[in-house]
Scaffold this motif. Sequence first.
Motif, PDB file in Angstrom:
ATOM      1  N   ASP A 123       0.822  -1.213   0.000  1.00  0.00           N
ATOM      2  CA  ASP A 123       0.000   0.000   0.000  1.00  0.00           C
ATOM      3  C   ASP A 123       0.853   1.259   0.000  1.00  0.00           C
TER       4      ASP A 123
ATOM      5  N   SER B 139      -8.021   4.602   0.549  1.00  0.00           N
ATOM      6  CA  SER B 139      -7.180   3.738   1.370  1.00  0.00           C
ATOM      7  C   SER B 139      -7.974   2.955   2.416  1.00  0.00           C
TER       8      SER B 139
ATOM      9  N   GLN C  33      -7.766  -0.815   2.209  1.00  0.00           N
ATOM     10  CA  GLN C  33      -6.395  -1.220   2.489  1.00  0.00           C
ATOM     11  C   GLN C  33      -6.137  -1.190   3.991  1.00  0.00           C
TER      12      GLN C  33
END
Lengths: 269, 168
Positions: A151, A190, A193
């Motif tokens: 990530d 995000s 993630q």
Amino acid sequence: MKFIPRQPREGINVSDTHPLVEAGTLVAGLTLIFVFIALLLIFLVEIALYFIPVEKEVALFEDWLPEDLITVSPADERLHQAQLLVDRLAFHWADAPYTFRVEIDDSDVANAMALPGGLIIVTEGLLDQVESENELAFVLGHELGHFRNRDHLRALGRGIVLSLFLATTMGNDVSSISVTVTDLTLRGFSRQQESSADEFGLALVYTHYGHVDEAWRLFEKWDNDDRIMPGVVSYTSTHPDAGDRVEKLKDQALREGWPIEGLITGLKW
Amino acid sequence: MESTFYQVLELVLNFGLPFLLLLVAYIVGTMLEKGHFRSIRKRESEYATFPVVTFDTMPDDWSASSSTLVSGSVVISLDYFKRVIAGLRAIVGGRIKTYEPLLERARREAMLRMIEDARRDGYDAIFNVRLETSRLANSRRDGKGTAGVEMLAFGTAVKFASRFARAQ
């Protein structure tokens, strides 16, 4: 020759489109185009990630530090302990391709980041709030999860391509708006993630301590703070809503049958 | 939660203020534009019988007793709303519809001022009318942005030798 008086005819030189219709059409159309291009760029970043092996990343970023980082003294005991903890956690991640480095950033905002080349940055603000090693272990494990999913490169790549895209298209007039938009978009992307990194981090904590007690205590605390001003905070914060995270982590522990009570290891500083 | 306060403030400053400015610019700009068009139409109907032509020589059947140069000019500026919409339009190209009424106003106002210039001194008609436009100045230091545009109308005003000449 006869002069024929005549007033200027209306509706020839001026389009009869209402200015607000024109504005609406442009905003909607351009938004669609922008979203499409942004998604395309993100897709290209994914492709690029596939072609950049971890070894190359490590070689590129081996000694790299962000320019605006204010590090603490290398003799700081907290730095030493955090590095030890990361090493011990990484031990449970079989064939981890990175040699992890920990740095402490002199910032009051509680945060932790995973950066290219295996660099983990923890802020002083976070260390001030941590009350046990188990709590810190989960935060660090979470960052290790980001490395496993790559990530950190994804975020960097997206940040670079999207801000380049916005800078070239928007020009100077609306750049003050675009910066925040980029931030919000990146943060929005995000969230999944973060959940995935949470799962990985919790598994590491369980493997290391044999239980997951206090792993999410920090989030419970933040969740209570969030309630003072809900909505805006959870939307703009880097991570998903703290309360949701705690629920997910508890579910995971229950599903896996990991004990949620156990011996708490104190901090050694 | 001091940081929360700043986050909210940042959102308001980044999105709220430009939007408010846009809204105010739109409302005020529209009001001014409508008022200007009203005034233009009123004066145009008042001067409708005043001959204004673009021939570069005086028509043969005009017999003039005196002539002079008359001009009318107007300087106009864009409002924030028009500029932002035009900026968006510039990305994809096409007609900048928000600028069209602005330049239309400028052309017609410049013509009216030229006619008023001629009428004030008792002239009967204007020939060889020309329109010119020039960009006034940059509104920003980087050389981009337009502070305004000047529209200039000029021509040769004539006094007819007799009222009879004009009637023809």
